[in-house]
Design a protein around this motif. Sequence first.
Motif, mmCIF file in Angstrom:
data_model
loop_
_atom_site.group_PDB
_atom_site.id
_atom_site.type_symbol
_atom_site.label_atom_id
_atom_site.label_comp_id
_atom_site.label_asym_id
_atom_site.label_seq_id
_atom_site.Cartn_x
_atom_site.Cartn_y
_atom_site.Cartn_z
ATOM 1 N N THR A 51 0.862 -1.011 0.206
ATOM 2 C CA THR A 51 0.278 -0.002 0.284
ATOM 3 C C THR A 51 0.751 1.052 0.171
ATOM 4 O OG1 THR A 51 0.010 0.226 2.055
ATOM 5 C CG2 THR A 51 -2.038 -1.304 1.617
ATOM 6 N N ARG A 52 2.269 1.274 -0.703
ATOM 7 C CA ARG A 52 2.487 2.880 -0.559
ATOM 8 C C ARG A 52 2.507 2.946 -1.388
ATOM 9 N NH1 ARG A 52 7.203 0.774 2.668
ATOM 10 N NH2 ARG A 52 7.249 -1.792 2.524
ATOM 11 N N LEU A 53 2.589 4.315 -1.364
ATOM 12 C CA LEU A 53 2.764 5.558 -2.117
ATOM 13 C C LEU A 53 3.315 5.509 -3.149
ATOM 14 C CD1 LEU A 53 1.561 8.583 -3.135
ATOM 15 C CD2 LEU A 53 3.147 9.557 -1.902
ATOM 16 N N ASN A 104 9.999 -2.165 6.059
ATOM 17 C CA ASN A 104 10.631 -1.033 6.179
ATOM 18 C C ASN A 104 9.231 0.470 6.010
ATOM 19 O OD1 ASN A 104 12.450 -2.804 5.383
ATOM 20 N ND2 ASN A 104 13.664 -1.588 3.922
ATOM 21 N N PRO A 105 9.653 1.732 6.292
ATOM 22 C CA PRO A 105 8.877 2.717 6.069
ATOM 23 C C PRO A 105 8.819 2.641 4.437
ATOM 24 C CG PRO A 105 10.772 3.410 6.661
ATOM 25 C CD PRO A 105 11.212 1.448 6.524
ATOM 26 N N TYR A 106 7.753 3.870 4.886
ATOM 27 C CA TYR A 106 6.531 3.564 3.230
ATOM 28 C C TYR A 106 8.209 4.336 2.669
ATOM 29 C CZ TYR A 106 6.806 9.260 3.443
ATOM 30 O OH TYR A 106 7.197 10.391 3.408
ATOM 31 N N ASN A 185 -1.448 -1.541 8.526
ATOM 32 C CA ASN A 185 -1.646 -0.457 6.807
ATOM 33 C C ASN A 185 -1.234 -1.316 5.383
ATOM 34 O OD1 ASN A 185 -3.582 1.288 8.433
ATOM 35 N ND2 ASN A 185 -1.640 1.513 9.977
ATOM 36 N N GLY A 186 -1.031 -2.436 5.550
ATOM 37 C CA GLY A 186 -0.215 -2.928 4.604
ATOM 38 C C GLY A 186 -1.253 -3.446 3.472
ATOM 39 N N ALA A 187 -0.442 -5.039 3.354
ATOM 40 C CA ALA A 187 -0.538 -5.581 2.059
ATOM 41 C C ALA A 187 -1.948 -6.398 2.403
ATOM 42 C CB ALA A 187 0.155 -6.672 1.068
ATOM 43 N N GLY A 212 -0.962 5.540 2.161
ATOM 44 C CA GLY A 212 0.570 5.847 0.989
ATOM 45 C C GLY A 212 1.061 5.652 2.126
ATOM 46 N N PHE A 213 1.090 5.956 3.349
ATOM 47 C CA PHE A 213 2.386 6.702 4.179
ATOM 48 C C PHE A 213 2.282 6.013 5.519
ATOM 49 C CE2 PHE A 213 0.447 10.412 1.823
ATOM 50 C CZ PHE A 213 1.809 10.795 0.760
ATOM 51 N N ASN A 214 1.427 5.495 5.926
ATOM 52 C CA ASN A 214 1.425 4.541 6.842
ATOM 53 C C ASN A 214 1.861 3.386 7.508
ATOM 54 O OD1 ASN A 214 -1.167 3.945 6.401
ATOM 55 N ND2 ASN A 214 -2.475 4.815 7.611
ATOM 56 N N ILE A 215 2.103 2.758 6.446
ATOM 57 C CA ILE A 215 2.402 1.645 6.431
ATOM 58 C C ILE A 215 3.356 1.256 7.292
ATOM 59 C CG2 ILE A 215 4.163 1.491 4.370
ATOM 60 C CD1 ILE A 215 2.708 -1.107 3.534
ATOM 61 N N ASN A 216 3.304 -0.255 8.225
ATOM 62 C CA ASN A 216 4.218 -0.401 9.269
ATOM 63 C C ASN A 216 4.695 0.943 10.269
ATOM 64 O OD1 ASN A 216 4.728 -2.726 8.078
ATOM 65 N ND2 ASN A 216 6.271 -2.196 6.618
ATOM 66 N N LYS A 217 4.130 1.537 9.911
ATOM 67 C CA LYS A 217 3.993 3.493 10.917
ATOM 68 C C LYS A 217 3.052 2.815 12.487
ATOM 69 C CE LYS A 217 3.899 8.136 11.773
ATOM 70 N NZ LYS A 217 3.228 9.087 11.536
#
Length: 450
Positions: A51-53, A104-106, A185-187, A212-217
């Motif tokens: 879900t990354r930007l 890893n972060p976004y 907040n991922g796949a 788009g920004f909060n994956i793994n955050k």
Amino acid sequence: MTRKLFGTDGIRGTANLDPMTAETALKLGMAAGRHFTRGSHRHVVVIGKDTRLSGYLLEPALTAGFIAVGMDVVLLGPLPTPAVAMLTRSLRADLGVMISASHNPYQDNGIKLFGPDGFKLSDEDEAAIEHKMFNGLESYRVGSDHLGKAKRLDDAVGRYIEYAKGSFPRGLRLDGLKIVVDCANGAAYKVAPTVLWELGAEVVPVAVNPDGFNINKDCGSLHTEALRTQVVTHGAHLGIALDGDADRVVLCDEHGAIIDGDQVMGLIGASWKASGQLRGNAVVATVMSNMGLEKFLGGHGIDLHRTGVGDRYVLERMRRDGINVGGEQSGHIILSDHSTTGDGLVAALQVLAAIVDSGKPASQVLRLFDPFPQVLKNVRVSGQPETVLGEAKVKAAIAEGENRLNGSGRVLIRKSGTEPLIRVMAEGEDKPLVESVVDDIVAAIKDVAA
């Protein structure tokens, strides 16, 4: 041929900076497409992403590269890495691609490749593709009448949901269980809660609103504070934390205590042996897995085979020796009866099956052994790590540490693959002794590297 772009798990870097750019993705699509164009049939590649930007940057670039060499593209959208591996085989595709930087972060992103068998590519295939990226790439373009096409697979999510549910034993359900699932907040933000709900669980979803920004955050398998809090607050029976591409899992019992991959491998290995499912009478883990796991498996007559760090090396050993359970302490669990790569959701379902079968709480089912005390320290060096480790003083300190542990523990020294670091780890039954051994080896390394 050697690899420069490819690391232990595909190509990875900061999005929109070399090498993780649209230009690199375009070249990779052309080179990988050419490499897997074999025979006269219409060639197909499937592409999934998290879900990354930056997925919006890399997905069309890869698609253009594959189309330019005459390969048709099937776009899956956001799906777990194991779903891409599964659909590569299911659709009889020639190649599978996952756009993800895992935990890893976004800001980071990566590209993983799967062969037509659904397994990650060999070092040799990756080296050959990398060579094509920088040698004669223009010659791979096809004529305008032979360009590939692209289409979206609308039911990709549903296909993976059914596949994951199929790994859960027939006749069992999750009725009466309350489960917290953190999707990072991922796949897996759609598929994981749905699978658990369709099997009968009451589901408390966490981190299922990607932007788009909060994956793994502050969520997922590396940041379990929210999971632990939600499990205790809701009185849940189990917590499940996936990472950004859902190929790893960390669990949490009803008290909020974290369960790592070693305990999961121990549980699955022992339960599968009892049911006659365990092949090779062994489990494969890396050098980082705790000696407590080795001792526990040995008590059940099961061998533990160790490999270098990295799930691809675990899988290579599993395939070579015909073993169907393996993984890493970090939560990459590979169950080759079900998947060709790590699958956090499928691993969690095997744990849930054991909980349902036993009728016991997760804290009893998953606390199989007490881990040996383990101490790890990183030492930054200015020179080459290999040179430092070859110095007589360092070699003597390592030998002395091994002698002091006297068979009751072990010493593991390895260099980082990405930084000028030497990692010093020791474990054993006597924690003060283990700490002392590590400190002495670290001191010797610092003296030599000063």
